[in-house]
Structures are given as C-alpha cells and as structure tokens.
Design a protein around this motif. Structure first.
Motif, short mmCIF file in Angstrom:
data_model
loop_
_atom_site.label_atom_id
_atom_site.label_comp_id
_atom_site.label_asym_id
_atom_site.label_seq_id
_atom_site.Cartn_x
_atom_site.Cartn_y
_atom_site.Cartn_z
N VAL A 296 -12.91 -17.31 -5.34
CA VAL A 296 -11.54 -17.03 -4.80
C VAL A 296 -11.43 -15.47 -4.61
O VAL A 296 -11.29 -14.69 -5.45
N GLU A 297 -11.25 -14.97 -3.45
CA GLU A 297 -10.65 -13.77 -3.14
C GLU A 297 -9.23 -13.68 -3.59
O GLU A 297 -8.38 -14.35 -2.81
N LEU A 298 -8.90 -12.46 -4.35
CA LEU A 298 -7.39 -12.40 -4.77
C LEU A 298 -6.98 -11.09 -4.99
O LEU A 298 -7.76 -10.12 -5.41
N ALA A 299 -5.64 -10.74 -4.29
CA ALA A 299 -5.35 -9.52 -4.58
C ALA A 299 -3.88 -9.76 -5.14
O ALA A 299 -3.07 -10.41 -4.59
N SER A 300 -3.61 -8.99 -6.44
CA SER A 300 -2.22 -9.15 -7.01
C SER A 300 -1.67 -7.89 -6.97
O SER A 300 -2.21 -6.76 -7.25
N PHE A 301 -0.14 -7.88 -6.87
CA PHE A 301 0.61 -6.65 -6.69
C PHE A 301 1.67 -6.64 -7.77
O PHE A 301 2.42 -7.51 -7.94
N HIS A 302 1.81 -5.49 -8.25
CA HIS A 302 3.07 -5.15 -9.22
C HIS A 302 3.37 -3.83 -8.68
O HIS A 302 2.99 -3.04 -7.98
N SER A 303 4.51 -3.65 -9.40
CA SER A 303 5.59 -2.30 -8.94
C SER A 303 6.37 -1.64 -10.11
O SER A 303 6.61 -2.55 -11.26
N THR A 304 7.00 -0.49 -10.05
CA THR A 304 7.85 0.01 -11.22
C THR A 304 9.07 -0.23 -10.44
O THR A 304 10.10 0.31 -11.16
N SER A 305 9.48 -0.76 -9.33
CA SER A 305 10.70 -1.03 -8.67
C SER A 305 11.63 -2.05 -9.45
O SER A 305 12.90 -1.87 -9.46
N LYS A 306 11.11 -3.26 -9.99
CA LYS A 306 11.95 -4.48 -10.57
C LYS A 306 11.82 -4.51 -12.13
O LYS A 306 11.79 -3.37 -12.81
N CYS A 307 11.57 -5.62 -12.57
CA CYS A 307 11.40 -5.93 -14.03
C CYS A 307 12.64 -5.44 -14.68
O CYS A 307 13.97 -5.31 -14.54
N TYR A 308 12.42 -4.51 -15.94
CA TYR A 308 13.42 -3.98 -16.74
C TYR A 308 13.32 -2.10 -16.25
O TYR A 308 14.43 -1.63 -16.78
N MET A 309 12.41 -1.96 -15.31
CA MET A 309 12.39 -0.42 -14.93
C MET A 309 13.41 0.06 -13.89
O MET A 309 14.27 0.91 -14.19
N GLY A 310 13.45 -0.92 -12.85
CA GLY A 310 14.28 -0.63 -11.79
C GLY A 310 14.11 0.91 -11.07
O GLY A 310 15.04 1.11 -10.42
N GLU A 311 12.74 1.25 -11.25
CA GLU A 311 12.76 2.79 -10.76
C GLU A 311 12.09 2.70 -9.34
O GLU A 311 11.01 2.99 -8.91
N CYS A 312 13.08 2.14 -8.35
CA CYS A 312 12.67 1.75 -6.96
C CYS A 312 12.32 3.32 -6.36
O CYS A 312 11.30 3.34 -5.48
N GLY A 313 12.92 4.25 -6.54
CA GLY A 313 12.84 5.63 -5.79
C GLY A 313 11.55 6.27 -6.08
O GLY A 313 11.09 7.06 -5.44
N PHE A 314 10.86 5.83 -7.26
CA PHE A 314 9.59 6.65 -7.63
C PHE A 314 8.48 5.78 -6.93
O PHE A 314 7.34 6.59 -6.76
N ARG A 315 8.53 4.91 -6.20
CA ARG A 315 7.58 4.16 -5.28
C ARG A 315 6.18 4.27 -6.03
O ARG A 315 5.01 4.53 -5.76
N GLY A 316 6.33 3.63 -7.35
CA GLY A 316 5.24 3.19 -7.82
C GLY A 316 4.73 1.77 -7.77
O GLY A 316 5.41 0.81 -7.82
N GLY A 317 3.38 1.70 -7.93
CA GLY A 317 2.78 0.29 -7.74
C GLY A 317 1.31 0.29 -7.98
O GLY A 317 0.69 1.25 -8.05
N TYR A 318 0.81 -0.70 -7.90
CA TYR A 318 -0.58 -1.13 -7.82
C TYR A 318 -0.95 -2.37 -7.40
O TYR A 318 -0.21 -3.28 -7.35
N MET A 319 -2.37 -2.57 -7.27
CA MET A 319 -3.17 -3.87 -6.49
C MET A 319 -4.01 -3.94 -7.65
O MET A 319 -4.76 -3.18 -7.61
#
Lengths: 488, 471
Positions: A296-319
């Motif tokens: 199965v080909e899978l891409a998973s996504f995460h970010s620094t914008s939500k969870c407990y960090m809430g750092e939306c303005g930094f535009r951090g993320g990965y897949m």
C-alpha cells in the motif's frame, strides 16, 4: 474613456482570460463570511455601534490568536537560533541551548537564514523519523522518506499534484470525506482533478463506513479514474477519532481497490474522548503484515500548527511517504527543489516538537505542565461545547472526540430556508451571516465543508478561552432560539 | 504520475548538486579526493557561504519569538519598538498565529511606504501588496492566474535566455508555453526590443503570448538594465498587450559604475498615465538576497499594479487556501523595509554591516570578472549586479564530442569534471538557457574573498588543463 481621459483598453488578465480552474476554487474557512467579519471589526474600530463589542473569530483553527500560549521551551530554542548571541545568556536553560546549537550546526553557515536542502534539514528529518518510530511502537522509519514542508497543506498539495493525470474518463479521481477540510476540494479544483465524495456517517459519530467508500468508488469509476483516498484523522471538521478497526478496513479497501492513501494526521495529539485513541495509519499498516505493508502506497501528514503547539504562523510540517515508487520519489524531490526549501524557522520548530525535553532535562517539568494544561483545557472545552450545544432544541452535536472543532447539525425552519434561497445563499450561510451581524460570532457554514443534501451545519472552533467560550455558546443558544421563532 | 511534473527541471539543485552532496559524504567518510572540501558556488545562498546576518534583524526576530526578552536590557530600544509593533499586529500577539492571507496589515503598510520612498514618492497602495513565501511563491501564483487556453490559445510566457530556471520549471509544471527571448551577450547581456519582437511574432503562431518576465538585476547574467531599456520594455508591453512581471529581488545588488536600479513601477509611472493607468505589472522582492541573505526565512512580497478588481479578488481567494506566508518571514520583511533610521540606537551598526556586505560583494564581483577574463577560453561580462557570473567558455571539439557521446550537455560534462577534480560545484549554462553552440556556467560570487580567489585560480588551472587534455 476612462476617468483620467485615457482610451479604454481591455486588460490582459480578466475573469475571461484567467485560469478557469482558479475560478472554481473555494476555501470557506477564509471565505465571504470571514471577509464580512473583518469588515465589521473595522466598523467597530471606527466607533460604529453594534449589538456586540467584539467579533469572535471561531472560524479558524488558530490557537494563539484565541489566547493559547506558545510552549516556552520551543520559543526559547527558536530565539537562540535566531540570535545566537543569546547562547551566552544565562537566562536560558542548558537544554534549550544544546538544542539550538545542534540545529545551527546543521544549518549552512550556522544560520537559520541559509537555504536548507529541499527535502529539509537532514538532522531534523532524522529526528522526525525517530519520533515516528517511538510513536509507532518501534516500527522503522527511514529519514529518507521524510519531506519537511511549509505546513501540512504544502505537502498535501504536492502529493495531489503528483497524482493528477489523465483526461476525461481517465482523469484522476480523489476520494475525500464529506464533510472535509476544504483545502482538499480547493486543491482538486485548482488541479482539475475529480473530487469523489464519500459521506461520513453522522448518525454514528461521523464514522467511516466501508460500504459507503465502496459505493462512492463504484459510481466514480464511471466517469474518472479513482487513484487516491484521503482521510483526515482525527477529523476536521467533525472531530471523530477513527477506531483501529476502521483504519484497518480503510487500508484493506485501499489495497483491494489499488488506491494511494493520504492520511492527514495533524490533530494526532488532540484526542479527548474516553475510549478514543489515535492510531497512525503507518503503524496499523505495518501491524497488518507484509501483504499490506509492502504494497500500500501511503503518505502521512503532520504539522506544527495544531496539537498543543498551535504554531500556525511558523508553517512547519512534514510528510512521510511509504512504498513510493523510487523513480516517482526522484520526481517528488525534483519538484520540491524548485521552491528551494520550506521555511527554516518552521523546520527548527518541528525539530523541537519531535525532540521535546526529556525527564532528566531542566525544561521538562515546565514543558510537561504547559503541554498537559493546553491539552486538558481543550478536552474540557470539547466536552463543554458538546454539552451546551446539545441543550439547544434544534441543534444536535456529535461528541467532539478530537481535533479542535464542533460541527453540529442545525434545524432550520422552512421559511428561513426559503428566504436564503431567494437571496441565492446557502441556508446555513444565511444563518451564519445573521449570527455574525447580530452577535458578532464568526463561524463557517457547513456548506463550506460539504454535508448531505437537505442538512445544515456550522463549524465552530473550541479555541476561545473557557469563559469566553461559555459566553459564545450561550449567545449561539439565544440566537438559535430567536432565529427559529423569527422564522416559524 | 502527472506528466507536466516530469517535464520540470531545476538545474540550481539538479544532478550536479546531487553529485556534490554525494562527494561531501564521501569526504566525511574519509575517501581520498584531490581536494578537502566541496565549494558550493551553485546557489545564491549568502549565509551558507559565510555572510553574516544583520544584527538588528536577528535581535528583533528573537524579541518577536520570545517576548520575555523585551525585559532584557541587552536589546536596544529600537529593536524593542519594532518587535512590539509587529507583535501587536499578530493574533494573540504571537508570531505563531496565522496572519491574514495577504499578509500582516502593518507590514504591508510598511512595504508600501518603502516602495514609495524608493520610487521618489510615487504612491503605493498597501492593498496592492501581497506578502509571499519568498519571491518564488508570488511569481508562481501570478503565472498560475495567467495560464489559460488550449492548443494555439494556450498562454505563452516570455522569459529571457538565459533565465533563472524557476520560470521554465513553473511554465512546464503549469503546462504554459515558454517564449524565449535572447539577451545580447555581446552587449553585456542587454535586452534588445527587436529580439522581443522577433520572439513574440514567432510565438504568436503557436500560442497566445500574454506575459513578459524580466529579471532585473539579472540572474544568471548580472546585468542591470538601463532606464531607457526599461522604458522600451514597458512601451513594448503596452503595445503588445502583455502582462509585465518584474523580478527585482537583487535591487540592492548593484555594483558597476554607471549602473543604477530603476524599478519598473517607478519608470512606469514616470512615463505618464498613458502607460501607468494601463500596463498590468507585478513586481517581486524578497528577503533572500541584497544585503540580508535571509533565504531560509522565505520572506517576500509582490506589488500588483492595474490588476482587474475581480481578478484581484480571485488572487486573494487563491492565496487564502494556503492560509498565510510564514509569519517570521513577514516580520523580517517588515524590518527590511523599515530599517534603523539616523538617530536610532542601531543605526550605526546597521549601516556598517549593510555597507560591509554590499561592498564585499562589489569587490568580489570585480575580482571574479577580472580573474576569469585572464583565462584564455573564458570570457566574462561585467558583473554589474546580482550575485553571479555567467562566463562563456570555449570548449574543444573533442570535449564536446565526448560529452555528446555520453548523452551529456557539453557544459554539464565540463562542470562535472570540474567538480570531481577540484570540488567546485557550479551550474552548467544549459540549466539556464543559452544560444545554441555556446557554453557557459553560473558561479556565485558569494564565497569569502580569500576562498573566492583560490576558487577562481583553481578554475583557471582546470580550464587550461581541460583545454589541453581535449586538444
């Protein structure tokens, strides 16, 4: 003749000549209702009298804007990285300094201002891989499968871009939930791909039903080539946290039907309800054995914008990409290289998110306290929101199991629906606009996310501080009762 | 997969750089090479090559990131004022909040004021300013808006040869048509209106040319267009109904005597309402170049002039889907356009640092041109501005044949050998475009002066050896 007496000349770039796909793009989270809210804020500033003194923007998952505090440790490390002279400053704990030094050593010229490699700073990708391994009970993660991105949105759009091909009946179809986070519908419109909607089951806590996936797929095969299946877990706007069984079923379905899986997991730490647990798609995939984990080909996504960090303005993320064809992977790397690299401050932030203070480190206690408080507060607010809204006749709210939103169903009187339609407005937009004008509360109508025909919803964040949230909910209750009376 | 993506190439980070990275790993593992380090002169990454950040900027960024530092008396008052002002316009007073999609209001106001000062008072409307994730983001967004039609009506985009390959890559990805116009190497890479005309006429036979892109100061060529030339381009765009895109990210990087940066916006308005009320223009700037070199922050903006109001609403809608550009980059852009003023505590240090960076670059531009021009077979136009030299190299017939036998562009063959033998990483001219039968490479002028001298001399040695070897 134009105003200044010059000859009229049609512009080069007009509604008729511009990219038609762009015209089809909608993004309700920042759409017309928010524009009106901003206008109202200006009017308030100018002293215009309104039935309220402030606009409460409960339309967008923007934690800090609603008063959530950043995590001290993260901001200390980032400040040290921004201005390394501070490494001499005794005000900063040793663990913050060693994180900062480590990050700077991995940056060109020891500076956050250098470009990083396009896939993202190698050391950060290694830390991300270790985080994923820890999270997933030891299942191996290869740093080379990690791509840092400008928020999760960037990576999601990049993957969709790769997947879109064909023409007419062979055009790529992408399965996405109804309701969904409208980045997906917007990206699909812009790319000219075919949106394949599968309905989540409102009567069963917005759970995913394989039969419904199957139905949607069969239908879609008649007019496009379905190639991807997107799932948001924990859900946005619905807040449901999918059961492990459900995730297994989705993986099995994707395997059977030869679909590329895209798992949007940006709310993975935002799980509140008893009995609910976050299961990453990667983990479940590998626990299902090689028959699935190798295929199965899978891409998973995460970010620094939500969870407990809430750092939306930094535009951090990965897949993380799993089982991606090696030649396609080369194309992916090439594609992201054109934009050079994701913002380095966001990459640095992601690094500390995935390698937070450990029990023996000076910042640990404060870090854990802040993290726990933030998540506990969100859990309280999730519970409170659900309770209060469910007291309102005509509003029905599923449990907010996770994420940051509630997506209650609202009963609208036929007269209101009628008036909305006469105005050419979606009935829930009509409702939300009135709520905004009368109470200063900005929500997003359910039509912006998708919903079953004849049903109406709104999405509200649970982010305002508790006391304010109580007031907001009380006002919504008032408004709804008044609205229903008014349109009886 | 997406067929257009396969057509995309971006040489600045292409195969030669991948090989350079591999070699760096080999060096780390102790593999013996004829050199001790790889010198990455392929990319305009100032800090990576040792340029220091501007102290004032980083102080304000630290204050914005960790506002507790506002109580720290180590920071001068002007940094604190800037930081407070920025934080006040952020949601919840945090740079972790999303900003509006067009970018923080006060930053756009400051950008507009900067433009107004730069352009001798010609007004700039903050509402025409869009902050972006580096200039690249703004450029791609505008190209996206402009791409429409099918077959013979498909949008054609005029871009220089040579060009910065973001343009060709984006055009390929969007499935638009690239319309190449050649810069004049014999005349310092200047732009020739008759060449624009030729390219346009030819293009009209197979596409719908709608945009004209110009990079000034130029990348990779370093030419700084004369004011006359800019007027001619504007006149041409007006006459031929072309949307103008002016990439001006190197606007402070002007070195040569007699050269001056003239913004397209300024010249447009000085040409009077016949042009200034008609020509559609988008100008781009960034925090990555000039004297700042803050590439990693991904700060940038574009100013749109005479954009159709409905299209502008579409533009605003389009950028809203990605929420907002990075807030740290927006904050940094604010400081760039609102830098310390005389009388402020940080002014002296700021000016000293700024001047030092720009004069070092000017020296290195000169040094590069001089040394390269002492090499028989290398011909280097004056590096009037930007951060690169794009010299022409004469390659022996045998080398060209060997390259072709290997299926390699001859200048890629040359650059690969250079990399393997000296550890110097440059980008072959084929990555930027060049007249057929000519070969070039692009080299940055960014390494520290001493290292640059060493590098240029190694290049000289290599070229002589290569020429001999393939005689």
């Amino acid at each position: 003749m134009t105003e200044n007496g010059c000859e009229y000349r049609e512009r080069v770039l007009t509604m008729d000549t511009m990219n038609p796909n762009v015209k089809r793009v909608e993004y309700a989270v920042r759409g017309p209702i928010v524009q009106r809210a901003v206008q109202i804020e200006r009017e308030l500033k100018m002293g215009i009298k309104k039935p309220f003194t402030e606009v409460i923007k409960a339309n967008i998952g923007d934690c800090h804007a609603m008063g959530q505090k950043p995590i001290t440790f993260f901001r200390q490390v980032l400040a040290l990285c921004s201005y390394p002279d501070l490494l001499e400053d005794s005000k900063f704990p040793e663990d913050a300094k060693s994180r900062a030094r480590r990050i700077l050593q991995a940056c060109g010229g020891g500076s956050l201002g250098a470009y990083s490699t396009s896939q993202g700073i190698e050391m950060v990708r290694q830390d991300v891989a270790r985080y994923i391994e820890r999270r997933d009970g030891g299942i191996t993660c290869d740093p080379d499968n990690i791509y840092l991105s400008t928020g999760a949105s960037d990576a999601i759009v990049t993957m969709l871009k790769l997947l879109v091909s064909g023409e007419g009946a062979s055009r790529t179809g992408v399965m996405i939930s109804i309701p969904q986070y409208p980045l997906y519908s917007a990206a699909l419109a812009e790319l000219g791909a075919v949106q394949i909607s599968y309905y989540l089951d409102e009567d069963n806590c917005w759970s995913l039903d394989i039969n419904e996936l199957r139905r949607a797929l069969q239908e879609a095969k008649k007019h496009c080539r379905p190639r991807a299946l997107c799932i948001i877990n924990p859900g946005n706007p619905t807040g449901q946290v999918q059961s492990r069984q459900c995730i297994e079923d989705v993986i099995r379905f994707a395997a059977e039907e030869h679909l590329f899986l895209m798992a949007d997991e940006v709310y993975q730490d935002n799980v509140y309800a008893d009995g609910c647990k976050f299961h990453s798609f990667k983990k479940v995939l590998f626990e299902m054995g090689m028959e699935y984990s190798q295929k199965v080909e899978l891409a998973s996504f995460h970010s620094t914008s939500k969870c407990y960090m809430g750092e939306c303005g930094f535009r951090g993320g990965y897949m993380e990409v799993v089982n991606l064809d090696p030649e396609v992977k080369v194309q992916l790397t090439k594609l992201v290289s054109v934009r050079l690299c994701p913002p380095v401050p966001g990459q640095a932030l992601l690094d500390v998110v995935v390698s937070p203070p450990q029990p023996d480190e000076p910042s640990y206690d404060t870090f854990m306290k802040e993290r726990t408080d933030t998540l506990a507060t969100l859990a309280e607010k999730a519970s409170m929101t659900q309770e209060i809204l469910n007291q309102v006749p005509g509003i029905k709210c599923n449990p907010v199991q996770g994420a940051m939103y509630t997506f209650p169903r609202i009963q609208l009187p036929p007269k209101a629906i009628q008036e909305a339609k006469e105005k050419g407005q979606a009935p829930d937009m009509f409702y939300c606009m009135k709520l905004l004008e009368e109470k200063g509360i900005c929500l997003v109508p359910g039509s912006g996310f998708g919903q079953r025909d004849g049903t109406y919803h709104f999405r509200m964040t649970i982010l305002p501080p508790k006391e304010k949230l109580k007031i907001v909910l009380a006002k919504i209750k008032e408004f709804h009762q008044h609205f229903v009376e008014q349109y009886s | 997969m997406n067929a257009n993506v396969k057509k995309v190439d971006y040489a600045v980070r292409g195969p030669i750089v991948q090989r350079a990275v591999q070699i760096e790993k080999e060096l780390k593992e102790g593999v013996k090479k004829p050199f001790e380090e790889v010198i990455k002169a392929n990319i305009g990454d100032a800090h990576a090559m040792g340029q220091r950040p501007i102290t004032f900027f980083r102080q304000v960024m630290a204050l914005c990131t960790y506002p507790e530092l506002l109580d720290d008396n180590k920071f001068p008052e002007d940094t604190k004022n800037r930081a407070r002002r920025i934080l006040q316009s952020c949601g919840g007073n945090s740079i972790g909040a999303y900003t509006t999609s067009q970018g923080i209001d006060c930053v756009r106001h400051d950008v507009a004021n900067y433009i107004q000062r730069r352009d001798g008072g010609i007004p700039s409307d903050p509402d025409n300013i869009y902050l972006t994730t580096g200039a690249s983001d703004g450029i791609v967004t505008i190209l996206k808006l402009l791409t429409a039609g099918e077959g013979r009506t498909r949008t054609g985009v005029m871009i220089s040869i040579p060009q910065y390959p973001l343009y060709s890559a984006s055009i390929a990805e969007l499935g638009a048509v690239q319309v190449s116009y050649y810069l004049n190497e014999e005349k310092c890479w200047s732009l020739d209106i008759s060449e624009l005309q030729r390219a346009l006429q030819a293009a009209r036979e197979h596409c719908n040319p709608r945009v004209l892109c110009i990079i000034n100061p130029g990348n990779p060529t370093g030419q700084v267009q004369s004011r006359q030339c800019i007027e001619d381009v504007i006149r041409f765009a007006a006459k031929e109904n072309l949307f103008l895109m002016a990439d001006e990210v190197y606007q402070d990087n002007v070195y040569a005597e007699g050269c001056k940066f003239h913004s397209f916006k300024k010249v447009l308005f000085e040409m009077g309402p016949e042009y200034s009320s008609k020509v559609e223009l988008a100008s781009f700037h960034s925090t990555s170049k000039c004297y700042m070199g803050e590439c990693g922050f991904r700060g940038g903006y574009m100013e749109v002039i005479n954009m159709d109001a409905d299209v502008k609403a579409q533009l605003t809608k389009l950028v809203s889907v990605r929420l907002c550009p990075p807030a740290p980059g927006q904050a940094l852009m604010d400081l760039v356009v609102n830098s310390p003023q005389p009388g402020e505590p940080s002014y002296q240090t700021f000016m000293k640092e700024r001047t030092a960076v720009l004069s070092a670059l000017a020296e290195k531009a000169k040094l590069t041109e001089e040394i390269l021009n002492t090499v028989p077979g290398i011909s280097c136009n004056p590096v009037q501005g930007a951060m690169y030299s794009f010299p022409r190299i004469t390659l022996p017939e045998r080398a060209i044949n060997e390259a072709k036998a290997k299926g390699q562009a001859p200048d890629m063959f040359y650059c690969m050998k250079l990399l393997e033998e000296t550890g110097i990483c440059l980008v072959p001219g084929s990555g930027f475009g060049q007249r057929e039968g000519t070969y070039h490479f692009r080299m940055t002028i960014l390494p520290p002066t001493d290292k640059l001298k060493i590098m240029l001399n190694k290049l000289k040695e290599f070229h002589q050896k290569f020429t001999q070897q393939y005689s």
